[in-house]
Design a protein around this motif. Structure first.
Motif, PDB file in Angstrom:
ATOM      1  N   VAL A 134       0.854  -1.191   0.000  1.00  0.00           N
ATOM      2  CA  VAL A 134       0.000   0.000   0.000  1.00  0.00           C
ATOM      3  C   VAL A 134       0.890   1.241   0.000  1.00  0.00           C
ATOM      4  O   VAL A 134       1.881   1.297   0.739  1.00  0.00           O
ATOM      5  N   GLU A 135       0.520   2.211  -0.801  1.00  0.00           N
ATOM      6  CA  GLU A 135       1.256   3.481  -0.814  1.00  0.00           C
ATOM      7  C   GLU A 135       0.640   4.402   0.231  1.00  0.00           C
ATOM      8  O   GLU A 135      -0.486   4.884   0.085  1.00  0.00           O
ATOM      9  N   LEU A 136       1.396   4.666   1.311  1.00  0.00           N
ATOM     10  CA  LEU A 136       0.887   5.486   2.401  1.00  0.00           C
ATOM     11  C   LEU A 136       1.282   6.944   2.204  1.00  0.00           C
ATOM     12  O   LEU A 136       2.366   7.245   1.692  1.00  0.00           O
ATOM     13  N   PRO A 137       0.427   7.881   2.633  1.00  0.00           N
ATOM     14  CA  PRO A 137       0.795   9.307   2.553  1.00  0.00           C
ATOM     15  C   PRO A 137       1.931   9.617   3.525  1.00  0.00           C
ATOM     16  O   PRO A 137       2.175   8.887   4.492  1.00  0.00           O
ATOM     17  N   ALA A 138       2.610  10.723   3.260  1.00  0.00           N
ATOM     18  CA  ALA A 138       3.653  11.176   4.171  1.00  0.00           C
ATOM     19  C   ALA A 138       3.027  11.598   5.497  1.00  0.00           C
ATOM     20  O   ALA A 138       1.934  12.149   5.544  1.00  0.00           O
TER      21      ALA A 138
END
Length: 461
Positions: free
Chosen positions: A451-455
């Motif tokens: 999963v690409e998580l936000p900063a």
């Protein structure tokens, strides 16, 4: 996946049509049912089109930007950072203005010691107490920052879990819709056979009961999906919306055979451990600052007095006063040393909490890996074997029914079994997605969960 599903239903329709060949009533019923299956599969595929659907990455961006709990956490970090400078600052100087030695007559020239005075008082910390307090406050800010990072992990994981529940709730509703279409045709066929004298009343009644049960399933799935979507909206910082929505599929999640990567991610630099370490250092600095209070600060006082003239008109010389005072630590044992002992005990408690957190994180990582591995194997087994074999059994049932080798109720039983296996497959997929969400909550490692998580933004500016 959608294309294969279309081909599967179309192939089923062709098998039934070829097997029919003749013009018997049984052939016409089977042809109508197969046509229903084909159109139902195409309609379901159309409903699953990702155009305009919300993606998991978009949902997580909304969570990072607008989740109220994360905003509150960032505000707490900002507040902790703002407390650092005042913790090590000197006390404000005190300015004194007044009149000294004024007689009761109120005249300033009756006594030579009467004067107008201006003074300044300043406490001077000489032994580093303020520096220790500042370092303790800095460690408290570090602990708040680690707690904020941990909150991001947990809320991101909760959002992924709510998204998964919503997505698979929609998938269950679609599966119920497909099976409802099959049951409508089966009910029509059972009624027609009963009216023509070729069927039994109990078959028609059982088909109607099964159709009603599938309808109840669809209602239950819709309610569960609405609940999950409302939870997802709340995590995104939005008011729940009654509008129908579609969701894109979750990213794939590969579970490694070796859990060492998950163990390392859970232990190395985890915010729960960093928070405990920062609080331990904060208590240690506070203990040192409390004991350093025994070493007295100097209180420097200076004043200047203006005397003017005496009663005879002669000018009097102005005067000044300068003093230095300090605290005598007579009661240090019952105050400063007791405060230091309290902070020492708190530091030992924080060290124990850190060890407890380390063990707990390791245990959770191992348990999660075992659950994810089992869920992954279950998904593969159902998808590659159980559901595939069950679909072939349904196709064979239709072929046998068209050829006159089996009755309609056998087809109904096979279709119902396929529906049950599809629901079980969706349950297994959701279970795997839940472990994916828990991995994010535990480690904050989107790369491990696919999963690409936000900063993460810790502080509100």
């Amino acid at each position: 996946m959608i294309l294969r599903r279309n081909i599967r239903w179309t192939t089923l329709a062709l098998i039934v049509a070829i097997a029919l060949g003749g013009s018997s009533a049984r052939a016409r019923e089977a042809g109508a049912l197969a046509d229903s299956l084909a159109h139902g599969g195409m309609a379901a595929a159309h409903a699953m089109s990702p155009g305009g659907a919300l993606s998991l990455e978009e949902a997580l961006l909304d969570v990072a930007a607008a989740n109220p709990s994360l905003q509150a956490r960032r505000a707490m970090v900002t507040a902790a950072l703002r407390r650092v400078p005042p913790s090590g600052a000197w006390e404000q100087p005190m300015l004194e203005l007044g009149a000294v030695n004024v007689p009761l007559s109120g005249k300033f020239n009756d006594d030579e010691m009467t004067m107008k005075m201006v003074g300044l008082v300043q406490r001077v910390p000489l032994f580093g107490k303020n520096g220790l307090r500042r370092r303790a406050a800095d460690q408290e800010a570090e602990a708040e920052g680690a707690a904020a990072t941990r909150s991001h992990y947990e809320i991101f994981g909760a959002a992924i879990e709510a998204y998964a529940e919503s997505y698979f709730g929609l998938e269950r509703a679609r599966a119920a819709g497909r099976h409802r279409g099959v049951m409508d045709r089966l009910v029509e066929s059972a009624r027609a056979r009963y009216r023509s004298g070729n069927g039994r009343l109990e078959d028609a009644l059982r088909a109607e009961a099964e159709r009603a049960r599938v309808h109840a399933d669809a209602i239950s799935f819709a309610a569960g999906t609405a609940r999950s979507l409302a939870r997802l909206d709340a995590l995104r910082g939005r008011d729940p919306s009654p509008d129908a929505r579609d969701l894109q599929a979750l990213p794939s999640f590969a579970v490694p055979a070796d859990p060492s990567g998950w163990l390392a991610a859970a232990r190395d630099g985890h915010p729960r451990l960093l928070e405990a370490e920062a609080r331990e250092r904060r208590y240690a600095f506070s203990a040192r600052a409390a004991r350093r209070m025994v070493w007295p600060d100097l209180e420097v006082r200076a004043s200047y007095g203006v005397r003017g003239k005496d009663r005879f008109g002669m000018a009097l010389e102005d005067m000044f006063t300068a003093t230095v005072g300090f605290m005598v630590p007579i009661f240090a044992k019952s105050r400063e040393y007791a405060m230091g002992a309290e902070m020492d005990a708190m530091a030992r408690g924080a060290a124990a909490e850190r060890r407890e957190a380390e063990l707990d994180l390791s245990r959770e990582a191992m348990s999660l890996h075992a659950e994810a591995s089992a869920a992954s194997r279950m998904v593969s087994l159902l998808a590659d074997t159980v559901v595939v074999v069950q679909r072939r059994a349904v196709e064979a049932g239709w072929s046998g029914y068209a050829a006159g080798g089996s009755d309609l109720w056998r087809v109904f039983e096979l279709s119902h079994s396929l529906y049950s296996e599809e629901l079980q497959h969706l349950d297994a997929q959701e279970g795997l997605a839940v472990t994916q969400a828990r991995l994010v909550s535990l480690t904050g490692r989107g790369d491990l969960a696919g999963v690409e998580l936000p900063a993460i933004r810790k502080e509100e500016r």
